[in-house]
Design an enzyme around this catalytic site. Structure first.
Site, mmCIF file in Angstrom:
data_model
loop_
_atom_site.group_PDB
_atom_site.id
_atom_site.type_symbol
_atom_site.label_atom_id
_atom_site.label_comp_id
_atom_site.label_asym_id
_atom_site.label_seq_id
_atom_site.Cartn_x
_atom_site.Cartn_y
_atom_site.Cartn_z
ATOM 1 N N ASP A 1 -4.385 -6.646 2.073
ATOM 2 C CA ASP A 1 -3.380 -7.668 1.776
ATOM 3 C C ASP A 1 -3.807 -9.014 2.360
ATOM 4 O OD1 ASP A 1 -1.090 -9.090 1.236
ATOM 5 O OD2 ASP A 1 0.228 -7.870 2.486
ATOM 6 N N GLY B 1 -3.668 -3.139 -1.596
ATOM 7 C CA GLY B 1 -3.230 -4.504 -1.364
ATOM 8 C C GLY B 1 -1.792 -4.644 -0.911
ATOM 9 N N HIS B 2 -1.190 -5.782 -1.258
ATOM 10 C CA HIS B 2 0.131 -6.187 -0.773
ATOM 11 C C HIS B 2 1.221 -5.198 -1.203
ATOM 12 C CE1 HIS B 2 3.147 -9.025 0.641
ATOM 13 N NE2 HIS B 2 3.710 -9.073 -0.558
ATOM 14 N N PHE B 3 1.276 -4.888 -2.490
ATOM 15 C CA PHE B 3 2.272 -3.952 -3.011
ATOM 16 C C PHE B 3 1.686 -2.543 -3.005
ATOM 17 C CE2 PHE B 3 3.935 -7.961 -4.775
ATOM 18 C CZ PHE B 3 5.259 -7.856 -4.388
#
Length: 318
Positions: free
Chosen positions: A267, A293-295
Site C-alpha cells: 500500500d 495493496g490498499h484494498f
C-alpha cells in the site's frame, strides 16, 4: 445375501451423502444472507449492510475512502455463519444520505458520532471493530471513548502512528498547512476514475483479479453534486486525527485490546511503516503483512476471513 448387504450399505451411504449435501446447502444459504437496510440517525438516512445472527459476536466494519460498505460484501458472506456483521455507509458515502455541507459538518468527529449513535440505536453494546483507512480514526475515537465495549480490533491499512504518513501524504499535508483552492484542486485526482482505479490496483499481485465494479460503484457517489467538496473537507479534516494519535496509543497500552493486523504491505497510501509501530503498544497482537495493496480484501479476502475466524475463536469465542 451379499447383494442385499451391498444394497443396504449403498442406500445408507447415499442417505448420508444427501444429509451432508443438504447441510452444506443450508450453510451456504446462511453465509449469503447479507441484508441491505436503512436507519434514521440524527435525521439522516444511513444505509448499512447486516449479516449473521445478532446472537453471535458482533463485528463493526468501518470502511475507508473513497468507498463504502461495498468493500465488505464478500467478507460479510464469508463470516456470517458465525458472526453478526454490521457495515454502515458514512453520510455522503455509498448509499447513505448526503446532507449539504451547510446542514452537516463533514468531520471525523461528527462521522464517529453518527457511527456511535448507529450502534446505540441497534442496541449493540459489545463488538469487535474492523478498521480500514478512514475507518481507523473513526473507530479509534469510539474505542478510546468506550474501551469496555470493544472486544477486539481488526486493523487493515488503518493508521495510528505518524510513521505511517509518508510520501502519499505530502500534497495533503500541504493542503493542511495552506488551505487554498489551488492546493485542494491538486487532490481531486484521487477521486477521479483513474485515481480510484489506481487505489484498487496499485501493489496487487494480479490486476485482472480486481473487479472494475469497485471503482465504478465508488464513482457513482463521488459524482453527486457537492461530493467533491465533501471529499476535500474530509481530506482537510484528516489533520485533526494526527494530534489524537498519542491518546489512541495510550488506549492501546492501557486497555490492551486483542488485536489482529492484516495489512496490505504494498500500500502506497498507508504503507507497512505504519503497521509495525502497533507492536510497541499492543501485547496481545497477531501481526500479518500480506503481499497486496490498499484494498487487501479484494485480493486476499478469503485469507483475511480465515485469519479473523481463527483469531476471534481464540479471543472472544472461548
Amino acid at each position: 445375501m451379499k447383494i442385499k448387504i451391498l444394497k443396504s450399505i449403498s442406500i445408507k451411504l447415499l442417505f448420508g451423502l444427501a444429509l451432508i449435501f443438504s447441510a452444506d446447502i443450508e450453510l451456504r444459504a446462511q453465509r449469503v444472507a447479507v441484508l441491505h437496510k436503512t436507519i434514521e440517525i440524527n435525521g439522516l438516512e444511513i444505509f448499512y449492510r447486516e449479516a449473521g445472527s445478532p446472537d453471535n459476536p458482533t463485528i463493526l466494519l468501518l470502511h475507508g475512502y473513497p468507498t463504502s460498505s461495498h468493500m465488505f460484501r464478500n467478507l460479510m458472506t464469508d463470516l456470517s455463519d458465525s458472526y453478526h456483521l454490521l457495515a454502515p455507509d458514512y453520510p455522503g458515502f455509498g448509499n447513505s444520505e448526503q446532507p449539504s455541507m451547510e446542514t452537516f459538518d463533514y468531520t471525523f468527529d461528527n462521522v464517529s458520532l453518527i457511527v456511535e449513535d448507529f450502534l446505540s440505536k441497534l442496541n449493540v453494546s459489545k463488538y469487535s471493530i474492523y478498521l480500514m483507512d478512514y475507518g481507523a480514526p473513526i473507530g479509534f475515537r469510539i474505542a478510546a471513548k468506550y474501551p469496555d465495549r470493544v472486544e477486539s480490533l481488526i486493523i487493515q491499512n488503518g493508521n495510528a502512528y505518524e510513521e505511517g504518513l509518508r510520501d502519499f501524504w505530502i500534497p495533503i499535508k500541504k493542503y493542511w498547512n495552506d488551505y487554498t483552492i489551488e492546493n485542494g484542486k491538486a487532490l481531486e485526482g484521487f477521486h477521479s476514475l483513474d485515481g480510484l482505479k489506481w487505489q484498487y490496483t496499485h501493489g496487487v499481485r494480479n490486476v485482472e483479479s480486481i473487479s472494475p465494479d469497485n471503482w465504478n460503484v465508488d464513482l457513482q457517489h463521488l459524482q453527486r453534486d457537492e461530493n467533491n467538496e465533501i471529499q476535500l473537507a474530509m481530506f482537510y479534516d484528516y489533520r485533526t486525527n494526527v494530534p489524537l494519535y498519542p491518546s489512541w496509543q495510550n488506549y492501546f497500552r492501557t486497555y490492551q485490546p486483542p488485536t489482529l493486523i492484516v495489512w496490505g504491505q504494498n500500500d502506497y497510501i498507508f504503507p507497512a511503516e505504519g503497521a509495525h509501530p502497533y507492536k510497541q503498544d499492543l501485547k496481545n497482537l497477531e501481526f500479518h503483512l500480506l503481499n497486496t495493496g490498499h484494498f487487501a480484501l479484494e485480493e486476499d479476502g478469503k485469507l483475511i476471513a480465515d485469519k479473523i475466524r481463527k483469531f476471534l475463536n481464540t479471543q472472544i469465542n472461548q
